[in-house]
Design an enzyme around this catalytic site. Structure first.
Site, PDB file in Angstrom:
ATOM      1  N   MET A  80      -0.544  -7.362   1.128  1.00 32.04           N
ATOM      2  CA  MET A  80       0.566  -8.520   0.514  1.00 32.04           C
ATOM      3  C   MET A  80      -0.071  -9.841   0.402  1.00 32.04           C
ATOM      4  O   MET A  80       0.306 -10.147   1.863  1.00 32.04           O
ATOM      5  CB  MET A  80       1.719  -8.225   1.024  1.00 32.04           C
ATOM      6  CG  MET A  80       2.545  -7.360   0.625  1.00 32.04           C
ATOM      7  SD  MET A  80       3.651  -6.519   1.613  1.00 32.04           S
ATOM      8  CE  MET A  80       2.909  -5.090   2.263  1.00 32.04           C
ATOM      9  N   MET A 111      -0.298  -8.416   5.818  1.00 32.25           N
ATOM     10  CA  MET A 111       0.536  -9.459   5.503  1.00 32.25           C
ATOM     11  C   MET A 111      -0.388 -10.370   5.947  1.00 32.25           C
ATOM     12  O   MET A 111      -0.756 -10.362   7.100  1.00 32.25           O
ATOM     13  CB  MET A 111       2.076  -9.220   5.762  1.00 32.25           C
ATOM     14  CG  MET A 111       2.926  -8.250   5.616  1.00 32.25           C
ATOM     15  SD  MET A 111       4.019  -8.548   5.799  1.00 32.25           S
ATOM     16  CE  MET A 111       4.850  -6.532   5.172  1.00 32.25           C
ATOM     17  N   MET A 129       7.544  -2.747  -6.402  1.00 28.87           N
ATOM     18  CA  MET A 129       8.410  -2.612  -5.163  1.00 28.87           C
ATOM     19  C   MET A 129       9.939  -2.911  -5.466  1.00 28.87           C
ATOM     20  O   MET A 129      10.878  -3.433  -6.526  1.00 28.87           O
ATOM     21  CB  MET A 129       8.105  -4.319  -4.569  1.00 28.87           C
ATOM     22  CG  MET A 129       6.851  -4.419  -3.792  1.00 28.87           C
ATOM     23  SD  MET A 129       5.889  -3.318  -2.771  1.00 28.87           S
ATOM     24  CE  MET A 129       7.478  -4.012  -0.997  1.00 28.87           C
ATOM     25  N   SER A 171       5.398   4.506   5.979  1.00 27.57           N
ATOM     26  CA  SER A 171       5.105   2.942   6.391  1.00 27.57           C
ATOM     27  C   SER A 171       4.952   2.476   8.106  1.00 27.57           C
ATOM     28  O   SER A 171       6.218   3.032   8.727  1.00 27.57           O
ATOM     29  CB  SER A 171       5.426   1.738   5.981  1.00 27.57           C
ATOM     30  OG  SER A 171       5.190   0.728   6.893  1.00 27.57           O
ATOM     31  N   HIS A 191      -1.326  -0.772   1.344  1.00 27.98           N
ATOM     32  CA  HIS A 191      -0.896  -2.041   0.707  1.00 27.98           C
ATOM     33  C   HIS A 191      -0.720  -3.970   1.238  1.00 27.98           C
ATOM     34  O   HIS A 191      -0.249  -4.231   1.844  1.00 27.98           O
ATOM     35  CB  HIS A 191       1.034  -1.508   0.787  1.00 27.98           C
ATOM     36  CG  HIS A 191       1.739  -2.417  -0.040  1.00 27.98           C
ATOM     37  ND1 HIS A 191       2.876  -2.503   0.578  1.00 27.98           N
ATOM     38  CD2 HIS A 191       1.510  -3.762  -1.059  1.00 27.98           C
ATOM     39  CE1 HIS A 191       3.677  -3.900  -0.971  1.00 27.98           C
ATOM     40  NE2 HIS A 191       2.523  -3.663  -1.220  1.00 27.98           N
ATOM     41  N   ASP A 230       8.099   1.232  -3.423  1.00 25.07           N
ATOM     42  CA  ASP A 230       8.116   1.087  -1.236  1.00 25.07           C
ATOM     43  C   ASP A 230       9.293   0.070  -1.275  1.00 25.07           C
ATOM     44  O   ASP A 230       9.393  -1.286  -1.987  1.00 25.07           O
ATOM     45  CB  ASP A 230       7.056   0.233  -1.891  1.00 25.07           C
ATOM     46  CG  ASP A 230       6.648  -0.025   0.185  1.00 25.07           C
ATOM     47  OD1 ASP A 230       7.233  -0.199   1.052  1.00 25.07           O
ATOM     48  OD2 ASP A 230       5.462  -0.528   0.052  1.00 25.07           O
ATOM     49  N   HIS A 263       0.401   4.992   4.934  1.00 23.73           N
ATOM     50  CA  HIS A 263       0.922   3.590   4.070  1.00 23.73           C
ATOM     51  C   HIS A 263       0.995   2.208   5.561  1.00 23.73           C
ATOM     52  O   HIS A 263       1.624   1.913   6.283  1.00 23.73           O
ATOM     53  CB  HIS A 263       2.452   3.109   3.344  1.00 23.73           C
ATOM     54  CG  HIS A 263       2.749   2.074   2.508  1.00 23.73           C
ATOM     55  ND1 HIS A 263       2.686   2.012   1.453  1.00 23.73           N
ATOM     56  CD2 HIS A 263       3.473   1.150   2.911  1.00 23.73           C
ATOM     57  CE1 HIS A 263       2.873   1.207   0.759  1.00 23.73           C
ATOM     58  NE2 HIS A 263       3.422   0.644   2.084  1.00 23.73           N
ATOM     59  N   ASP A 266       0.924  -1.851   6.146  1.00 17.67           N
ATOM     60  CA  ASP A 266       1.118  -2.424   5.089  1.00 17.67           C
ATOM     61  C   ASP A 266       0.760  -3.803   5.889  1.00 17.67           C
ATOM     62  O   ASP A 266       0.400  -4.212   6.993  1.00 17.67           O
ATOM     63  CB  ASP A 266       2.680  -2.914   6.033  1.00 17.67           C
ATOM     64  CG  ASP A 266       3.318  -2.297   4.558  1.00 17.67           C
ATOM     65  OD1 ASP A 266       3.691  -2.004   3.462  1.00 17.67           O
ATOM     66  OD2 ASP A 266       4.079  -1.162   5.258  1.00 17.67           O
TER      67      ASP A 266
HETATM   68  C1  DX5 Z   1       7.843  -4.062   3.101  1.00 15.51           C
HETATM   69  C2  DX5 Z   1       6.463  -2.883   3.210  1.00 15.51           C
HETATM   70  C3  DX5 Z   1       7.408  -1.744   3.678  1.00 15.51           C
HETATM   71  C4  DX5 Z   1       8.072  -1.325   4.180  1.00 15.51           C
HETATM   72  C5  DX5 Z   1       9.044  -0.458   3.859  1.00 15.51           C
HETATM   73  O1  DX5 Z   1       7.236  -5.053   1.899  1.00 15.51           O
HETATM   74  O2  DX5 Z   1       5.736  -3.422   1.954  1.00 15.51           O
HETATM   75  O3  DX5 Z   1       5.909  -0.727   2.951  1.00 15.51           O
HETATM   76  O4  DX5 Z   1       7.281  -0.717   5.096  1.00 15.51           O
HETATM   77  O5  DX5 Z   1      10.039  -0.806   4.991  1.00 15.51           O
HETATM   78  P1  DX5 Z   1      11.559   0.684   4.688  1.00 15.51           P
HETATM   79  O6  DX5 Z   1      11.125   1.657   4.246  1.00 15.51           O
HETATM   80  O7  DX5 Z   1      12.350   0.264   6.111  1.00 15.51           O
HETATM   81  O8  DX5 Z   1      11.955   0.247   3.180  1.00 15.51           O
HETATM   82 ZN    ZN Z   2       4.258  -1.498   1.864  1.00 19.02          ZN
END
Ligand code: DX5
Ligand code: ZN
Length: 222
Positions: free
Chosen positions: A66, A35, A135, A8, A64, A173, A31, A33
């Site tokens: 969110m 948000m 998750m 990620s 991903h 994740d 990956h 993210d």
């Molecule tokens: C959190 C994200 C993840 C995040 C995971 O909401 O969706 O992808 O980067 O981070 P780690 O691997 O540090 O838990």
């Molecule tokens: Zn993620």
């Protein structure tokens, strides 16, 4: 279907994303993210940045989302050059219609579940998706601890996929590290997102290899 390791870039240096994508060239996907500060209490990047990342990344993008109103926004991320687009079940009003639209655009489709969301409502719909993202932390931030209580849901998700006969992957994740990846793989996950574990490692390529080896060993012996 083999094991996939998807670092990620939430834990990368946001001033050096091209360099940090180069550092994970031996991974399967990057990956990404996205948000919106509504679906989760954090804000990251949007379409223009994802479009450029898709152009410069040595590996395909696993996006991903969110974000609220996935029905409205997810297709644009598919058109922006992502290889895989995952939206949250909690944020989609017509998940099957959206999944079909994304497949029509030509991307792999994932459906994500917060830790408190049950997988059972999806059981009859599994062939509509390429991946279920379970998750293993509350979405929003990197660096959180793996929630052990999600393991039974990973097992039930894998069992439902096996029973359906559809070729659906199980992604996890949140809190994935050398310490947790074996247990998670044994529970039936085959796609592993890791942010802080990969980007916090002194040797990023070696960390990807180590995570992959641990997941492969655990899934072979389970
Ligand atoms: C959190 C994200 C993840 C995040 C995971 O909401 O969706 O992808 O980067 O981070 P780690 O691997 O540090 O838990
Ligand atoms: Zn993620």
């Amino acid at each position: 279907m083999g094991i996939l390791i998807n670092p990620s870039i939430l834990s990368a240096d946001f001033a050096n994303l091209e360099r940090d994508l180069g550092a994970i060239a031996r991974a399967d996907y990057a990956h990404v993210d996205v948000m919106d500060n509504h679906f989760v209490p954090n804000l990251t990047i949007g379409l223009p940045v994802v479009t450029r990342l898709a152009e410069v990344s040595p590996v395909p993008l696993d996006v991903h989302l969110m974000i609220d109103d996935a029905d409205r926004w997810a297709p644009a991320f598919a058109e922006a050059g992502a290889a895989s687009v995952t939206f949250h079940l909690e944020a989609a009003s017509a998940p099957v219609r959206l999944a079909r639209e994304l497949r029509r655009i030509g991307v792999k489709v994932g459906v994500a579940l917060r830790p408190g969301t049950a997988v059972e409502p999806l059981v009859d719909l599994l062939p509509e998706f390429d991946m279920v993202l379970v998750m293993t932390v509350e979405p929003g931030f990197g660096g959180q601890s793996f929630i052990e209580g999600t393991l039974p849901k990973i097992r039930r998700t894998r069992a439902a996929i096996t029973a359906s006969g559809a070729p659906v992957r199980v992604q996890v994740d949140g809190g994935v590290s050398r310490a947790t990846i074996g247990t998670i793989a044994a529970a039936g996950a085959d796609v592993f997102v890791a942010g802080s574990a990969v980007y916090g490692a002194p040797d990023i390529p070696a960390e990807i290899d180590a995570l992959r080896a641990l997941a492969e060993a655990a899934s072979r012996s389970s």
